[in-house]
Design a protein around this motif. Structure first.
Motif, PDB file in Angstrom:
ATOM      1  N   VAL A 145       0.834  -1.206   0.000  1.00 28.47           N
ATOM      2  CA  VAL A 145       0.000   0.000   0.000  1.00 28.47           C
ATOM      3  C   VAL A 145       0.866   1.253   0.000  1.00 28.47           C
ATOM      4  O   VAL A 145       0.610   2.208  -0.747  1.00 28.47           O
ATOM      5  CB  VAL A 145      -0.957  -0.002   1.212  1.00 28.47           C
ATOM      6  N   ASN A 146       1.904   1.265   0.827  1.00 25.81           N
ATOM      7  CA  ASN A 146       2.783   2.435   0.898  1.00 25.81           C
ATOM      8  C   ASN A 146       3.507   2.670  -0.432  1.00 25.81           C
ATOM      9  O   ASN A 146       3.702   3.822  -0.848  1.00 25.81           O
ATOM     10  CB  ASN A 146       3.786   2.268   2.027  1.00 25.81           C
ATOM     11  N   LEU A 147       3.912   1.588  -1.087  1.00 25.22           N
ATOM     12  CA  LEU A 147       4.561   1.730  -2.398  1.00 25.22           C
ATOM     13  C   LEU A 147       3.597   2.317  -3.423  1.00 25.22           C
ATOM     14  O   LEU A 147       3.971   3.174  -4.239  1.00 25.22           O
ATOM     15  CB  LEU A 147       5.077   0.373  -2.874  1.00 25.22           C
ATOM     16  N   ILE A 148       2.352   1.879  -3.379  1.00 27.64           N
ATOM     17  CA  ILE A 148       1.350   2.395  -4.316  1.00 27.64           C
ATOM     18  C   ILE A 148       1.079   3.869  -4.050  1.00 27.64           C
ATOM     19  O   ILE A 148       1.012   4.688  -4.982  1.00 27.64           O
ATOM     20  CB  ILE A 148       0.054   1.562  -4.227  1.00 27.64           C
ATOM     21  N   LYS A 149       0.928   4.220  -2.789  1.00 28.50           N
ATOM     22  CA  LYS A 149       0.684   5.630  -2.455  1.00 28.50           C
ATOM     23  C   LYS A 149       1.888   6.493  -2.828  1.00 28.50           C
ATOM     24  O   LYS A 149       1.730   7.657  -3.216  1.00 28.50           O
ATOM     25  CB  LYS A 149       0.353   5.768  -0.970  1.00 28.50           C
TER      26      LYS A 149
END
Length: 251
Positions: free
Chosen positions: A46-50
């Motif tokens: 999720v953090n990579l996507i954000k």
């Protein structure tokens, strides 16, 4: 044809690592909002996507439990407003054993996660995708879904049943606007495989020696296949069980 999933929503189970992580990132790279689903809390994907400027949420879910899967799909809908694509990728790390030596515990765990999990996911995903008018589901089987494997009776059973379940759902959904396919990876360089082979050069050689392309596959290569299956470039493709395995030679 440039594939874009802008303003589309995707669910990826088993999205915290390996093929699932690569697939979630690939959806995001094409502009989709992604529900990253796994059974252990992990916000790395999720953090990579954000960090890419795209939208994602993490949902904790045991896909072998109906209540968890129903809540997972409901959370996706309440957050993003709909569902267009699903990659049902969550799987177990079942133990190898001869058919007569397979334990009931291993059998129940593997079937529960790999097969029942995909059935439950489709049960709750299909009605929501229908509301969008069209969409795509890709189930993750494996090379064992297409041929027999000595010493892997439970895995082979579950993966071949995933292919059958996929083909059945494809027929049921073919006139409803939903395409349903399966991807069947060979040996892919994931944490699960690393755990099996990191102490054994012999195991690495045994795995890679099975294939004309003598290396492990990469999670991104499977993700590319999933994205293609979901794209308009595959608009006439449904009920397919596609091997992405470096040229496996069937028995």
């Amino acid at each position: 044809m440039e594939t874009t999933f802008k303003n589309k929503v995707a669910i990826v189970t088993g999205g915290s690592s390996g093929i699932g992580k690569a697939t979630a990132l690939a959806f995001a790279e094409k502009g989709a909002k992604v529900a990253v689903v796994d059974w252990l809390e992990n916000n790395e994907t999720v953090n990579l996507i954000k960090g890419m400027g795209e939208d994602a949420i993490f949902i904790k879910c045991d896909v072998s439990k109906s209540t968890d899967v129903k809540a997972m799909v409901a959370k996706t809908i309440s957050t993003f407003g709909g569902l267009d694509y699903a990659c049902n990728n969550a799987c177990s790390d079942g133990m190898s054993a001869l058919t007569q030596d397979s334990t009931e515990e291993n059998w129940d765990k593997t079937i529960g996660i790999d097969l029942k999990g995909i059935r439950l996911c489709m049960k709750y995903e299909i009605p929501e995708i229908l509301k969008q008018g069209k969409g795509v589901i890709v189930n993750c089987s494996s090379g064992a879904g297409l041929v027999g494997h000595s010493g892997l009776p439970v895995d082979t059973h579950s993966k071949q049943d995933i292919v059958g379940l996929t083909k059945t759902a494809a027929l049921e959904c073919s006139k409803l606007g939903i395409r349903v396919n399966a991807v069947c990876p060979g040996v892919i360089q994931t944490p699960m495989i690393d755990q099996l082979t990191r102490t054994s050069e012999e195991a690495v050689e045994q795995f890679t020696g099975l294939k004309p392309i003598d290396r492990f596959g990469l999670p991104e290569e499977i993700a590319n296949a999933v994205i293609w299956m979901c794209s308009d470039e595959a608009s006439f493709v449904t009920g397919l069980a596609m091997a992405v395995d470096g040229g496996f030679i069937a028995q």
